[in-house]
Motif scaffolding. Structure first.
Motif, PDB file in Angstrom:
ATOM      1  N   THR A 187     -98.657  68.353 -69.012  1.00 24.69           N
ATOM      2  CA  THR A 187     -97.418  68.005 -69.712  1.00 24.69           C
ATOM      3  C   THR A 187     -96.508  67.166 -68.843  1.00 24.69           C
ATOM      4  OG1 THR A 187     -96.394  70.092 -69.029  1.00 24.69           O
ATOM      5  CG2 THR A 187     -97.508  70.063 -71.166  1.00 24.69           C
ATOM      6  N   TYR A 188     -95.730  66.328 -69.495  1.00 21.17           N
ATOM      7  CA  TYR A 188     -94.807  65.416 -68.829  1.00 21.17           C
ATOM      8  C   TYR A 188     -93.493  65.430 -69.605  1.00 21.17           C
ATOM      9  CZ  TYR A 188     -99.396  63.710 -67.337  1.00 21.17           C
ATOM     10  OH  TYR A 188    -100.671  63.627 -66.863  1.00 21.17           O
ATOM     11  N   TYR A 189     -92.397  65.344 -68.855  1.00 14.31           N
ATOM     12  CA  TYR A 189     -91.082  65.390 -69.485  1.00 14.31           C
ATOM     13  C   TYR A 189     -90.147  64.358 -68.880  1.00 14.31           C
ATOM     14  CZ  TYR A 189     -92.668  69.940 -71.160  1.00 14.31           C
ATOM     15  OH  TYR A 189     -93.388  70.952 -71.748  1.00 14.31           O
ATOM     16  N   ALA A 190     -89.256  63.866 -69.718  1.00 16.11           N
ATOM     17  CA  ALA A 190     -88.135  63.108 -69.178  1.00 16.11           C
ATOM     18  C   ALA A 190     -87.237  64.079 -68.417  1.00 16.11           C
ATOM     19  CB  ALA A 190     -87.366  62.453 -70.324  1.00 16.11           C
ATOM     20  N   ASP A 191     -86.603  63.586 -67.383  1.00 13.39           N
ATOM     21  CA  ASP A 191     -85.823  64.474 -66.509  1.00 13.39           C
ATOM     22  C   ASP A 191     -84.772  65.285 -67.274  1.00 13.39           C
ATOM     23  OD1 ASP A 191     -85.782  62.209 -63.635  1.00 13.39           O
ATOM     24  OD2 ASP A 191     -87.256  63.690 -64.320  1.00 13.39           O
ATOM     25  N   SER A 192     -84.117  64.662 -68.234  1.00 12.01           N
ATOM     26  CA  SER A 192     -83.025  65.354 -68.934  1.00 12.01           C
ATOM     27  C   SER A 192     -83.530  66.444 -69.879  1.00 12.01           C
ATOM     28  CB  SER A 192     -82.185  64.345 -69.715  1.00 12.01           C
ATOM     29  OG  SER A 192     -82.977  63.683 -70.691  1.00 12.01           O
ATOM     30  N   MET A 193     -84.831  66.502 -70.124  1.00 11.63           N
ATOM     31  CA  MET A 193     -85.400  67.502 -71.019  1.00 11.63           C
ATOM     32  C   MET A 193     -86.078  68.638 -70.281  1.00 11.63           C
ATOM     33  SD  MET A 193     -85.146  64.494 -72.411  1.00 11.63           S
ATOM     34  CE  MET A 193     -84.856  63.544 -73.885  1.00 11.63           C
ATOM     35  N   LYS A 194     -86.299  68.462 -68.986  1.00 10.53           N
ATOM     36  CA  LYS A 194     -86.989  69.504 -68.231  1.00 10.53           C
ATOM     37  C   LYS A 194     -86.200  70.798 -68.277  1.00 10.53           C
ATOM     38  CE  LYS A 194     -89.408  66.493 -64.994  1.00 10.53           C
ATOM     39  NZ  LYS A 194     -89.511  66.030 -63.587  1.00 10.53           N
ATOM     40  N   GLY A 195     -86.905  71.879 -68.552  1.00  9.27           N
ATOM     41  CA  GLY A 195     -86.270  73.191 -68.611  1.00  9.27           C
ATOM     42  C   GLY A 195     -85.701  73.536 -69.983  1.00  9.27           C
ATOM     43  N   ARG A 196     -85.527  72.530 -70.840  1.00 11.01           N
ATOM     44  CA  ARG A 196     -84.995  72.788 -72.192  1.00 11.01           C
ATOM     45  C   ARG A 196     -86.052  72.578 -73.268  1.00 11.01           C
ATOM     46  NH1 ARG A 196     -80.984  69.930 -74.530  1.00 11.01           N
ATOM     47  NH2 ARG A 196     -81.566  67.971 -73.512  1.00 11.01           N
ATOM     48  N   PHE A 197     -86.930  71.600 -73.054  1.00  7.48           N
ATOM     49  CA  PHE A 197     -87.952  71.264 -74.043  1.00  7.48           C
ATOM     50  C   PHE A 197     -89.325  71.666 -73.516  1.00  7.48           C
ATOM     51  CE2 PHE A 197     -85.614  67.444 -76.186  1.00  7.48           C
ATOM     52  CZ  PHE A 197     -84.516  68.258 -76.410  1.00  7.48           C
ATOM     53  N   ALA A 198     -90.197  72.008 -74.446  1.00  2.00           N
ATOM     54  CA  ALA A 198     -91.569  72.342 -74.075  1.00  2.00           C
ATOM     55  C   ALA A 198     -92.527  71.742 -75.102  1.00  2.00           C
ATOM     56  CB  ALA A 198     -91.755  73.851 -74.002  1.00  2.00           C
ATOM     57  N   ILE A 199     -93.518  71.026 -74.609  1.00  2.26           N
ATOM     58  CA  ILE A 199     -94.528  70.434 -75.479  1.00  2.26           C
ATOM     59  C   ILE A 199     -95.817  71.226 -75.339  1.00  2.26           C
ATOM     60  CG2 ILE A 199     -95.220  68.724 -73.726  1.00  2.26           C
ATOM     61  CD1 ILE A 199     -95.710  66.750 -76.055  1.00  2.26           C
ATOM     62  N   THR A 200     -96.402  71.544 -76.460  1.00  2.00           N
ATOM     63  CA  THR A 200     -97.668  72.296 -76.467  1.00  2.00           C
ATOM     64  C   THR A 200     -98.593  71.685 -77.523  1.00  2.00           C
ATOM     65  OG1 THR A 200     -96.746  73.885 -78.063  1.00  2.00           O
ATOM     66  CG2 THR A 200     -96.598  74.470 -75.726  1.00  2.00           C
ATOM     67  N   ARG A 201     -99.846  72.100 -77.486  1.00  2.00           N
ATOM     68  CA  ARG A 201    -100.804  71.573 -78.454  1.00  2.00           C
ATOM     69  C   ARG A 201    -101.698  72.682 -78.988  1.00  2.00           C
ATOM     70  NH1 ARG A 201    -105.841  70.959 -75.622  1.00  2.00           N
ATOM     71  NH2 ARG A 201    -105.532  71.053 -73.374  1.00  2.00           N
ATOM     72  N   ASP A 202    -102.146  72.475 -80.198  1.00  2.00           N
ATOM     73  CA  ASP A 202    -103.124  73.361 -80.821  1.00  2.00           C
ATOM     74  C   ASP A 202    -104.352  72.509 -81.087  1.00  2.00           C
ATOM     75  OD1 ASP A 202    -104.740  74.720 -82.662  1.00  2.00           O
ATOM     76  OD2 ASP A 202    -103.032  75.821 -83.470  1.00  2.00           O
ATOM     77  N   SER A 203    -105.376  72.686 -80.266  1.00  2.00           N
ATOM     78  CA  SER A 203    -106.556  71.830 -80.367  1.00  2.00           C
ATOM     79  C   SER A 203    -107.316  72.054 -81.665  1.00  2.00           C
ATOM     80  CB  SER A 203    -107.475  72.090 -79.175  1.00  2.00           C
ATOM     81  OG  SER A 203    -106.819  71.818 -77.964  1.00  2.00           O
ATOM     82  N   VAL A 204    -107.264  73.252 -82.201  1.00  4.04           N
ATOM     83  CA  VAL A 204    -108.014  73.558 -83.422  1.00  4.04           C
ATOM     84  C   VAL A 204    -107.457  72.769 -84.604  1.00  4.04           C
ATOM     85  CG1 VAL A 204    -108.625  75.367 -85.058  1.00  4.04           C
ATOM     86  CG2 VAL A 204    -108.676  75.835 -82.589  1.00  4.04           C
ATOM     87  N   TRP A 205    -106.143  72.768 -84.714  1.00  6.88           N
ATOM     88  CA  TRP A 205    -105.491  72.099 -85.843  1.00  6.88           C
ATOM     89  C   TRP A 205    -105.001  70.706 -85.491  1.00  6.88           C
ATOM     90  CZ3 TRP A 205    -106.392  74.008 -90.404  1.00  6.88           C
ATOM     91  CH2 TRP A 205    -106.711  75.371 -90.500  1.00  6.88           C
ATOM     92  N   ASN A 206    -105.294  70.273 -84.255  1.00  5.98           N
ATOM     93  CA  ASN A 206    -104.892  68.923 -83.825  1.00  5.98           C
ATOM     94  C   ASN A 206    -103.410  68.702 -84.096  1.00  5.98           C
ATOM     95  OD1 ASN A 206    -105.321  66.472 -82.658  1.00  5.98           O
ATOM     96  ND2 ASN A 206    -106.903  65.812 -84.074  1.00  5.98           N
TER      97      ASN A 206
END
Length: 125
Positions: free
Chosen positions: A58-77
């Motif tokens: 995962t990669y984040y813009a600095d202003s989003m670190k600690g507040r935003f989280a990106i995740t994925r569900d490989s089964v449902w793409n």
């Protein structure tokens, strides 16, 4: 042609949370990166977060670190963006995008060749 469909936007108060979803119309669709960008009125589209499909890095813009989280569900793409502690300056249209070409840089909008239609996020003060 694969379509990316975002959902989950809306109106929330300062300090609230939202979870955005990005679903690919083809569950077998593969990308190097799936990312979230946002664009506020009168401003350029900016990088928010990205995830590598192969390794889940995962990669984040600095202003989003600690507040935003990106995740994925490989089964449902499907890729999710959990947004917490929202601020009025987070108000924007949020776009999901996928980069399928080798050598893509997750931060560059022009390296993404599939885009969703966008979903509005409004944070009231």
């Amino acid at each position: 042609q694969v379509q990316l469909v975002e959902s989950g936007g809306g109106l929330v108060q300062t300090g609230g949370s939202l979870r955005l979803s990005c679903a690919a119309s083809d569950r077998t669709f593969n990308s190097y990166f799936t990312g979230w960008f946002r664009q506020a009125p009168g401003k350029e589209r900016e990088f928010v977060a990205a995830i590598s499909w192969s390794y889940g890095t995962t990669y984040y813009a600095d202003s989003m670190k600690g507040r935003f989280a990106i995740t994925r569900d490989s089964v449902w793409n499907t890729v999710y963006l959990q947004m917490n502690t929202l601020k009025p300056e987070d108000t924007a249209v949020y776009y999901c995008a996928a980069a399928t070409k080798g050598g893509a840089d997750y931060r560059r909008t022009y390296d993404y060749n599939y885009w969703g239609q966008g979903t509005q996020v409004t944070v009231s003060s």
